[in-house]
Write a protein that holds these residues in place. Structure first.
Motif, PDB file in Angstrom:
ATOM      1  N   PHE A   1      22.632  -1.786  -3.246  1.00  0.00           N
ATOM      2  CA  PHE A   1      22.159  -2.207  -4.557  1.00  0.00           C
ATOM      3  C   PHE A   1      20.984  -3.172  -4.424  1.00  0.00           C
ATOM      4  O   PHE A   1      19.948  -3.017  -5.076  1.00  0.00           O
ATOM      5  CB  PHE A   1      23.303  -2.858  -5.341  1.00  0.00           C
ATOM      6  N   LEU A   2      21.135  -4.199  -3.586  1.00  0.00           N
ATOM      7  CA  LEU A   2      20.073  -5.191  -3.422  1.00  0.00           C
ATOM      8  C   LEU A   2      18.809  -4.575  -2.833  1.00  0.00           C
ATOM      9  O   LEU A   2      17.694  -4.915  -3.250  1.00  0.00           O
ATOM     10  CB  LEU A   2      20.557  -6.348  -2.546  1.00  0.00           C
ATOM     11  N   ASP A   3      18.966  -3.678  -1.879  1.00  0.00           N
ATOM     12  CA  ASP A   3      17.814  -3.005  -1.280  1.00  0.00           C
ATOM     13  C   ASP A   3      17.041  -2.219  -2.344  1.00  0.00           C
ATOM     14  O   ASP A   3      15.806  -2.308  -2.420  1.00  0.00           O
ATOM     15  CB  ASP A   3      18.286  -2.072  -0.157  1.00  0.00           C
ATOM     16  N   GLU A   4      17.762  -1.488  -3.177  1.00  0.00           N
ATOM     17  CA  GLU A   4      17.109  -0.710  -4.235  1.00  0.00           C
ATOM     18  C   GLU A   4      16.483  -1.625  -5.292  1.00  0.00           C
ATOM     19  O   GLU A   4      15.370  -1.364  -5.764  1.00  0.00           O
ATOM     20  CB  GLU A   4      18.105   0.245  -4.886  1.00  0.00           C
ATOM     21  N   LEU A   5      17.170  -2.694  -5.658  1.00  0.00           N
ATOM     22  CA  LEU A   5      16.647  -3.622  -6.658  1.00  0.00           C
ATOM     23  C   LEU A   5      15.368  -4.294  -6.169  1.00  0.00           C
ATOM     24  O   LEU A   5      14.362  -4.338  -6.885  1.00  0.00           O
ATOM     25  CB  LEU A   5      17.697  -4.687  -6.992  1.00  0.00           C
ATOM     26  N   ILE A   6      15.395  -4.806  -4.962  1.00  0.00           N
ATOM     27  CA  ILE A   6      14.225  -5.499  -4.431  1.00  0.00           C
ATOM     28  C   ILE A   6      13.058  -4.539  -4.248  1.00  0.00           C
ATOM     29  O   ILE A   6      11.906  -4.885  -4.546  1.00  0.00           O
ATOM     30  CB  ILE A   6      14.585  -6.244  -3.133  1.00  0.00           C
ATOM     31  N   ALA A   7      13.316  -3.324  -3.805  1.00  0.00           N
ATOM     32  CA  ALA A   7      12.245  -2.330  -3.676  1.00  0.00           C
ATOM     33  C   ALA A   7      11.622  -2.030  -5.034  1.00  0.00           C
ATOM     34  O   ALA A   7      10.397  -1.936  -5.166  1.00  0.00           O
ATOM     35  CB  ALA A   7      12.779  -1.050  -3.035  1.00  0.00           C
ATOM     36  N   ARG A   8      12.447  -1.891  -6.050  1.00  0.00           N
ATOM     37  CA  ARG A   8      11.951  -1.624  -7.400  1.00  0.00           C
ATOM     38  C   ARG A   8      11.128  -2.794  -7.923  1.00  0.00           C
ATOM     39  O   ARG A   8      10.062  -2.609  -8.513  1.00  0.00           O
ATOM     40  CB  ARG A   8      13.130  -1.341  -8.326  1.00  0.00           C
ATOM     41  N   MET A   9      11.610  -4.005  -7.700  1.00  0.00           N
ATOM     42  CA  MET A   9      10.872  -5.188  -8.133  1.00  0.00           C
ATOM     43  C   MET A   9       9.530  -5.295  -7.406  1.00  0.00           C
ATOM     44  O   MET A   9       8.516  -5.624  -8.017  1.00  0.00           O
ATOM     45  CB  MET A   9      11.696  -6.447  -7.876  1.00  0.00           C
ATOM     46  N   ALA A  10       9.509  -5.007  -6.128  1.00  0.00           N
ATOM     47  CA  ALA A  10       8.276  -5.097  -5.349  1.00  0.00           C
ATOM     48  C   ALA A  10       7.225  -4.113  -5.862  1.00  0.00           C
ATOM     49  O   ALA A  10       6.029  -4.413  -5.841  1.00  0.00           O
ATOM     50  CB  ALA A  10       8.572  -4.851  -3.868  1.00  0.00           C
ATOM     51  N   ARG A  11       7.667  -2.967  -6.321  1.00  0.00           N
ATOM     52  CA  ARG A  11       6.719  -1.989  -6.871  1.00  0.00           C
ATOM     53  C   ARG A  11       6.135  -2.454  -8.203  1.00  0.00           C
ATOM     54  O   ARG A  11       5.030  -2.068  -8.563  1.00  0.00           O
ATOM     55  CB  ARG A  11       7.393  -0.630  -7.057  1.00  0.00           C
ATOM     56  N   ASN A  12       6.879  -3.263  -8.947  1.00  0.00           N
ATOM     57  CA  ASN A  12       6.440  -3.691 -10.278  1.00  0.00           C
ATOM     58  C   ASN A  12       5.568  -4.942 -10.276  1.00  0.00           C
ATOM     59  O   ASN A  12       4.957  -5.245 -11.299  1.00  0.00           O
ATOM     60  CB  ASN A  12       7.658  -3.941 -11.180  1.00  0.00           C
ATOM     61  N   PHE A  13       5.529  -5.675  -9.182  1.00  0.00           N
ATOM     62  CA  PHE A  13       4.759  -6.913  -9.128  1.00  0.00           C
ATOM     63  C   PHE A  13       3.752  -6.842  -7.999  1.00  0.00           C
ATOM     64  O   PHE A  13       4.075  -6.406  -6.896  1.00  0.00           O
ATOM     65  CB  PHE A  13       5.688  -8.110  -8.950  1.00  0.00           C
TER      66      PHE A  13
END
Length: 74
Positions: free
Chosen positions: A36-48
């Protein structure tokens, strides 16, 4: 807690509507938490566009961990 299946404790969780440090904590022994954390952080990194971002939520009082026999310290 938004994802009770990732929690280290049992119980009915409610959305906190005030600031502070609360009992719910993620289960550090669960592979689901890290996925979950890996997917969340990857998604956040793409947005910022910045190299760093702070997600908060790093405060844990440890009460759920202390109450869970699987996490007992010896």
């Amino acid at each position: 807690m938004g994802h009770p299946e990732l929690a280290s404790g049992k119980g009915l969780y409610e959305i906190e509507r005030r600031w502070g440090i609360f009992d719910p904590a993620m289960d550090p022994t669960s592979e689901k938490v890290y996925k979950f954390l890996d997917e969340l952080i990857a998604r956040m990194a793409r947005n910022f566009s910045r190299h760093y971002f702070h997600i908060g939520g790093d405060e844990v009082n440890g009460q759920e961990w202390d109450a869970n026999p699987r996490f007992r310290r010896t």
